[in-house]
Design an enzyme around this catalytic site. Structure first.
Site, PDB file in Angstrom:
ATOM      1  CB  VAL A 148      -0.941  -0.009   1.221  1.00 28.79           C
ATOM      2  CG1 VAL A 148      -1.818   1.231   1.224  1.00 28.79           C
ATOM      3  CG2 VAL A 148      -1.798  -1.278   1.214  1.00 28.79           C
ATOM      4  N   PRO A 149       1.168   1.809  -1.185  1.00 30.22           N
ATOM      5  CG  PRO A 149       0.908   2.597  -3.361  1.00 30.22           C
ATOM      6  CD  PRO A 149       0.306   1.660  -2.351  1.00 30.22           C
ATOM      7  CB  CYS A 150       2.402   5.350   2.592  1.00 28.23           C
ATOM      8  SG  CYS A 150       3.610   4.254   3.336  1.00 28.23           S
ATOM      9  CG  HIS A 151       6.654   4.472  -1.882  1.00 26.30           C
ATOM     10  ND1 HIS A 151       6.003   3.295  -1.583  1.00 26.30           N
ATOM     11  CD2 HIS A 151       6.871   4.461  -3.231  1.00 26.30           C
ATOM     12  CE1 HIS A 151       5.832   2.606  -2.698  1.00 26.30           C
ATOM     13  NE2 HIS A 151       6.347   3.291  -3.702  1.00 26.30           N
TER      14      HIS A 151
END
Length: 185
Positions: A148-151
């Site tokens: 879950v790409p919070c970056h």
């Protein structure tokens, strides 16, 4: 039968894998991948396992050959090799709820590889346009980073913003996806 569909055996299985950004602790339940943790030194590992123990009421079991973890391990290896741009893994969302869960689900489905979104833009997508700071809190509490790409969430002025794995890790992930140039050293 417990809430994860098994009659016996561990509810939470975990392993540590090498990645392009250092060791990651992956944990899964019968529902899917439940946790990804960066920089898995002993103190980090112990804190993650305590959180899982408290949340699920059972002792997490180290299981490097677990069928529950096999596909997440393969998927992350392919991602770090530049061969995978999306994750279609079963996810267990039980470590997040409410607004945080809504934001993370939108992030997972609506911000593809190689793109970024602003905190405020993501807040607007989930119906709370004034919620940029709350989105930041959701990113900080993301139990499934990378998958879950919070970056991929950045400041509106183009700044990187914060990141639970550290800003250098965020830079490395964005560089891997072609959003930032590779670091010079």
């Amino acid at each position: 039968m417990n809430s994860y569909g098994t009659d016996a055996g561990p509810v939470v299985e975990w392993t540590v894998v090498d990645s392009g950004i250092g060791p990651l602790l992956l944990a899964a339940t019968g529902s899917g991948l439940v946790s990804v943790s960066f920089h898995t030194r002993p103190a980090v590992r112990d804190a993650v396992l305590e959180r899982l123990r408290t949340r699920f009421g059972t002792e997490p079991v180290e299981a490097p050959d677990s069928p529950r973890l096999a596909e997440p391990v393969r998927a992350l290896a392919a991602y770090f090799a530049g061969e995978r741009h999306a994750f279609d893994l079963d996810l267990d969302w039980s470590l997040t709820s409410g607004f945080h869960r809504a934001v993370l689900r939108e992030l997972a489905s609506g911000v593809p590889y190689g793109t970024v979104v602003g905190y405020g833009d993501l807040a607007a997508r989930v119906g709370r346009p004034e919620g940029a700071q709350a989105v930041g809190a959701a990113m900080g509490a993301n139990p499934l980073p990378v998958v879950v790409p919070c970056h991929r969430v950045v400041e509106s002025d183009g700044g990187l913003g914060g990141f639970g794995g550290g800003l250098e890790t965020k830079r490395q992930l964005l560089a891997l996806e072609g959003v930032l140039p590779q670091p010079l050293f």
